[in-house]
Design a protein around this motif. Structure first.
Motif, PDB file in Angstrom:
ATOM      1  N   ILE A   1       6.604 -10.093 -14.897  1.00 17.56           N
ATOM      2  CA  ILE A   1       5.422 -11.074 -14.351  1.00 17.56           C
ATOM      3  C   ILE A   1       4.574  -9.983 -13.419  1.00 17.56           C
ATOM      4  N   GLN A   2       5.124  -9.125 -12.641  1.00 21.23           N
ATOM      5  CA  GLN A   2       4.402  -8.090 -11.891  1.00 21.23           C
ATOM      6  C   GLN A   2       3.934  -7.174 -12.510  1.00 21.23           C
ATOM      7  N   VAL A   3       4.163  -6.648 -13.831  1.00 21.21           N
ATOM      8  CA  VAL A   3       3.441  -5.779 -14.627  1.00 21.21           C
ATOM      9  C   VAL A   3       2.431  -6.658 -15.175  1.00 21.21           C
ATOM     10  N   LEU A   4       2.449  -7.711 -15.628  1.00 23.62           N
ATOM     11  CA  LEU A   4       1.265  -8.383 -15.981  1.00 23.62           C
ATOM     12  C   LEU A   4       0.100  -8.696 -15.025  1.00 23.62           C
ATOM     13  N   TYR A   5       0.527  -8.800 -13.733  1.00 21.17           N
ATOM     14  CA  TYR A   5      -0.373  -9.000 -12.740  1.00 21.17           C
ATOM     15  C   TYR A   5      -1.074  -7.553 -12.051  1.00 21.17           C
ATOM     16  N   LEU A   6      -0.652  -6.616 -12.564  1.00 19.51           N
ATOM     17  CA  LEU A   6      -0.808  -5.246 -12.260  1.00 19.51           C
ATOM     18  C   LEU A   6      -2.443  -4.989 -12.478  1.00 19.51           C
ATOM     19  N   PRO A   7      -3.061  -5.497 -13.565  1.00 15.62           N
ATOM     20  CA  PRO A   7      -4.588  -4.961 -13.650  1.00 15.62           C
ATOM     21  C   PRO A   7      -5.163  -5.969 -12.770  1.00 15.62           C
ATOM     22  N   ASN A   8      -4.686  -7.131 -12.364  1.00 10.07           N
ATOM     23  CA  ASN A   8      -5.455  -7.974 -11.307  1.00 10.07           C
ATOM     24  C   ASN A   8      -5.536  -7.013  -9.829  1.00 10.07           C
ATOM     25  N   ALA A   9      -4.351  -6.382  -9.611  1.00 13.94           N
ATOM     26  CA  ALA A   9      -4.204  -5.528  -8.460  1.00 13.94           C
ATOM     27  C   ALA A   9      -5.223  -4.317  -8.441  1.00 13.94           C
ATOM     28  N   ILE A  10      -5.366  -4.020  -9.865  1.00 12.95           N
ATOM     29  CA  ILE A  10      -6.192  -2.598 -10.166  1.00 12.95           C
ATOM     30  C   ILE A  10      -7.763  -3.128  -9.787  1.00 12.95           C
ATOM     31  N   VAL A  11      -8.073  -4.124 -10.223  1.00 10.19           N
ATOM     32  CA  VAL A  11      -9.485  -4.697  -9.778  1.00 10.19           C
ATOM     33  C   VAL A  11      -9.540  -4.893  -8.544  1.00 10.19           C
TER      34      VAL A  11
ATOM     35  N   VAL B   1      -8.017  -4.812   8.293  1.00  7.73           N
ATOM     36  CA  VAL B   1      -7.077  -6.026   7.655  1.00  7.73           C
ATOM     37  C   VAL B   1      -6.734  -7.045   8.487  1.00  7.73           C
ATOM     38  N   GLN B   2      -6.867  -8.293   7.736  1.00  9.40           N
ATOM     39  CA  GLN B   2      -6.514  -9.593   8.498  1.00  9.40           C
ATOM     40  C   GLN B   2      -5.710 -10.433   7.423  1.00  9.40           C
ATOM     41  N   LEU B   3      -4.403 -10.761   7.835  1.00  4.53           N
ATOM     42  CA  LEU B   3      -3.556 -11.315   6.967  1.00  4.53           C
ATOM     43  C   LEU B   3      -2.756 -12.407   7.753  1.00  4.53           C
ATOM     44  N   GLY B   4      -2.240 -13.257   6.790  1.00  3.01           N
ATOM     45  CA  GLY B   4      -1.345 -14.632   7.264  1.00  3.01           C
ATOM     46  C   GLY B   4      -0.183 -14.587   6.535  1.00  3.01           C
ATOM     47  N   VAL B   5       0.290 -15.856   6.185  1.00  2.00           N
ATOM     48  CA  VAL B   5       1.470 -15.814   5.350  1.00  2.00           C
ATOM     49  C   VAL B   5       0.850 -15.595   3.855  1.00  2.00           C
ATOM     50  N   VAL B   6       1.488 -14.675   3.252  1.00  2.00           N
ATOM     51  CA  VAL B   6       1.347 -14.428   1.757  1.00  2.00           C
ATOM     52  C   VAL B   6       2.198 -14.637   0.641  1.00  2.00           C
ATOM     53  N   PRO B   7       2.418 -15.133  -0.319  1.00  2.00           N
ATOM     54  CA  PRO B   7       3.243 -15.594  -1.331  1.00  2.00           C
ATOM     55  C   PRO B   7       4.393 -14.575  -1.444  1.00  2.00           C
ATOM     56  N   SER B   8       5.587 -14.858  -1.707  1.00  2.00           N
ATOM     57  CA  SER B   8       6.927 -14.021  -1.978  1.00  2.00           C
ATOM     58  C   SER B   8       6.951 -13.345  -2.987  1.00  2.00           C
ATOM     59  N   LEU B   9       5.733 -12.870  -3.841  1.00  2.00           N
ATOM     60  CA  LEU B   9       5.785 -11.863  -4.695  1.00  2.00           C
ATOM     61  C   LEU B   9       6.005 -10.254  -4.305  1.00  2.00           C
ATOM     62  N   PRO B  10       7.087  -9.781  -4.825  1.00  2.00           N
ATOM     63  CA  PRO B  10       7.246  -8.454  -4.376  1.00  2.00           C
ATOM     64  C   PRO B  10       5.932  -7.530  -4.474  1.00  2.00           C
ATOM     65  N   ILE B  11       5.194  -7.603  -5.468  1.00  2.00           N
ATOM     66  CA  ILE B  11       4.220  -6.630  -5.606  1.00  2.00           C
ATOM     67  C   ILE B  11       2.999  -6.658  -4.253  1.00  2.00           C
ATOM     68  N   LEU B  12       3.197  -8.004  -3.558  1.00  2.00           N
ATOM     69  CA  LEU B  12       2.226  -8.084  -2.516  1.00  2.00           C
ATOM     70  C   LEU B  12       2.828  -7.407  -1.372  1.00  2.00           C
ATOM     71  N   GLY B  13       4.086  -6.890  -1.449  1.00  2.00           N
ATOM     72  CA  GLY B  13       4.426  -5.911  -0.471  1.00  2.00           C
ATOM     73  C   GLY B  13       3.786  -4.605  -0.179  1.00  2.00           C
ATOM     74  N   ALA B  14       3.043  -4.382  -0.973  1.00  2.00           N
ATOM     75  CA  ALA B  14       2.237  -3.262  -0.821  1.00  2.00           C
ATOM     76  C   ALA B  14       0.974  -3.361  -0.270  1.00  2.00           C
ATOM     77  N   LEU B  15       0.722  -4.501   0.356  1.00  2.00           N
ATOM     78  CA  LEU B  15      -0.485  -4.661   1.357  1.00  2.00           C
ATOM     79  C   LEU B  15      -0.479  -3.896   2.719  1.00  2.00           C
ATOM     80  N   PRO B  16      -1.642  -3.520   2.900  1.00  2.00           N
ATOM     81  CA  PRO B  16      -1.515  -2.923   4.292  1.00  2.00           C
ATOM     82  C   PRO B  16      -1.066  -3.722   5.396  1.00  2.00           C
ATOM     83  N   ASP B  17      -0.576  -3.025   6.657  1.00  2.00           N
ATOM     84  CA  ASP B  17      -0.353  -3.797   7.861  1.00  2.00           C
ATOM     85  C   ASP B  17      -1.865  -4.385   8.355  1.00  2.00           C
TER      86      ASP B  17
END
Length: 553
Positions: A277-287, A311-327
């Motif tokens: 699933i994360q590999v399939l969402y990787l093109p979204n992350a590239i865009v 960067v301004q963040l709140g509570v994000v979904p628990s998808l491991p690929i979103l752990g790459a977001l900056p602080d």
């Protein structure tokens, strides 16, 4: 008996050759199906293979999932696979809590590949390579080439429609079948997404069958081809930059990604499905990375922003690929360097557009360069809209980049840079062309006068040799004397003997001594000062040479 065995041995091959399977062609070239029939068969084949693949993955997930995940059993598995097939074409659906529009772009590669292969089979099955207009204009070769090009473009469009129309209708039937109380596919999005994807794949496949890519690109007008190729180059550079950015973020924050994966504890099979699933969402992350380099950035929920400015963040979904977001917080100053990447992409696009189709005027090239920015911005905005969407209700209604902001930013950044670089490149081509023309003209003039110079040298050498034979000059002195006396300098001239003041006419003195009467005598002539006296001591003769006699003739 031997004949019967031969028939049994070749029976499977004959049966397969008669079946309408993409990739399997028969030996009978006389029987060809009409294009709509081939398109229908190709659409059915694509739909069947795609559903079979997705049903297999869904069945594996059903086996590995705990009891109750698929309450309907095997019918629920088939319904889920059909819904995934619709999602692969980026057709959203609604749930009880909201709308699901954040769909994986990587899943679109499966139907796109199958449609492309089916389109190739359709074009070969209908013999589109041999379908040309029966009557071509008999005017000039250029008119005939234009007519052939228009016929090929029409043929490509017809093939795309022949595949897309039945494919969209079948997708609409699947959407109606999978409609239930929990998930309701959007019928309009389903029809439109399937129609567009099938048309593009079928048209590209047909163009590839008719001829090589380079020949097919030449079917387009030169200016349109230059704009499209340069825009594709600019968009490719920006997507590569987004890929590098996402990869660097995953490497830098790999510990957070692994921690989120351990918290979910999906197990072995579940872990493989989660990785898929994360590999399939990787093109979204590239865009999203491309939108980050463009400046507007992207959001991961309402009221959030990930951009080079902060960067301004709140509570994000628990998808491991979103752990790459900056602080959260302000970003370092050096991060703003990524904003220069769209300008670099625009500069490359401008130079490429001029190399493909240079403009005869200085003003035209910048305008076409800005047109590259418009096309690039439109495509970037469309990709941003496809990569984002909603994940239900509440805060997750806004996920991904804002399409209109990305489109405006990319259009201005790429367009301005492409216009400037295209103008400079076109000016350089015109300037170099003018200098080359001048150099060629000078070379032609030099080539034309070269025989005259050679003839003059030969004439001078011949005159010198004749003069040396007659005795007018010594051979050693011929190379030193110039061709004309006016061209001689003071150091090259020979010394002229001095005119004697006591010179007298010897003929006059001899006549005075002869017994001639004074009346018959001629009056004495005055002495001439313009005669050079050169005495010959050996023979006793006197030679008179007038060096200026040529001026009086």
């Amino acid at each position: 008996m031997t004949a019967i065995l031969d028939q049994l041995r070749t029976a499977p091959r004959n049966v397969l050759s008669r079946l309408p399977l993409p990739g399997v062609t028969g030996d009978d070239d006389d029987v060809r199906r009409p294009l709509p029939v081939s398109g229908m068969l190709a659409a059915v084949w694509t739909l069947g293979v795609g559903l079979a693949v997705l049903t297999t993955f869904t069945l594996v997930g059903w086996i590995a999932s705990p009891r109750g995940a698929f309450s309907s059993g095997l019918p629920g598995v088939f319904r889920t696979a059909a819904q995934l097939w619709l999602v692969a074409h980026h057709a959203g659906f609604s749930i009880s809590g909201g709308v699901i529009g954040l769909l994986p772009l990587g899943l679109t590669l499966l139907p796109a590949f199958l449609l492309y292969r089916a389109g190739i089979w359709m074009a070969r099955d209908a013999d589109l390579r041999l379908r040309m207009p029966a009557r071509l204009p008999k005017n000039s070769p250029k008119d005939e080439a234009n007519a052939r090009r228009r016929a090929q473009l029409v043929l490509v469009g017809q093939a795309g429609i022949s595949l897309a129309a039945p494919y969209a209708l079948l997708a609409g039937v699947i959407a109606l079948i999978t409609d239930n109380e929990v998930t309701r596919p959007f019928l309009g999005e389903t029809l439109l997404s399937h129609l567009l994807l099938a048309f593009v794949a079928g048209a590209l496949a047909t163009a590839r069958v008719i001829g090589p890519w380079r020949a097919m690109l030449r079917l387009l007008p030169e200016r349109l081809r230059a704009v499209l190729l340069s825009s594709a180059a600019a968009l490719g550079i920006m997507l590569v930059a987004g890929t590098v950015l996402v990869t660097a973020a995953l490497v830098a924050n790999f510990s957070q990604v692994r921690a989120l994966s351990e918290i979910l504890a999906p197990g072995f099979v579940g872990g493989l499905l989660l990785l898929l699933i994360q590999v399939l969402y990787l093109p979204n992350a590239i865009v999203w990375g491309m939108a980050y380099t463009a400046g507007p950035g992207f959001a991961v929920g309402a009221g959030t922003l990930v951009a080079p400015t902060g960067v301004q963040l709140g509570v994000v979904p628990s998808l491991p690929i979103l752990g790459a977001l900056p602080d959260a917080g302000p970003t370092p100053a050096w991060v703003m360097v990524v904003v220069a990447l769209p300008f670099a992409a625009g500069a490359v696009a401008g130079v490429l557009s001029v190399r493909i189709a240079p403009s005869p005027t200085y003003e035209g090239a910048p305008l076409w360069g800005f047109a590259c920015g418009l096309v690039t911005g439109a495509v970037a905005g469309a990709l941003s809209a496809l990569s984002g969407g909603s994940l239900g209700g509440a805060r997750l209604t806004v996920v991904g980049p804002a399409a209109w902001e990305v489109m405006l930013s990319v259009t201005l950044e790429v367009g301005v840079a492409a216009g400037i670089s295209a103008g400079l490149a076109n000016w350089w081509l015109i300037f170099r062309g003018q200098n080359t023309a001048v150099a060629r003209a000078a070379e032609k003039v030099g080539t034309a006068t070269a025989p005259v110079r050679k003839a003059g040298v030969k004439i001078a050498k011949a005159a010198g040799s004749v003069a040396s034979k007659v005795g007018l000059a010594e051979p050693d002195e011929l190379g030193k004397l110039p061709g004309h006396w006016l061209d001689a300098t003071e150091c090259d001239t020979q010394e002229i003997p001095v005119i004697r003041d006591d010179w007298q006419d010897e003929h006059a003195s001899a006549a005075a001594e002869s017994p001639v009467k004074p009346a018959d005598r001629e009056p004495p002539r005055p002495p001439r000062r313009d005669i050079v006296d050169e005495s010959d001591d050996k023979g006793g003769h006197v030679i008179y040479l007038d060096p200026y006699a040529w001026d009086r003739d």
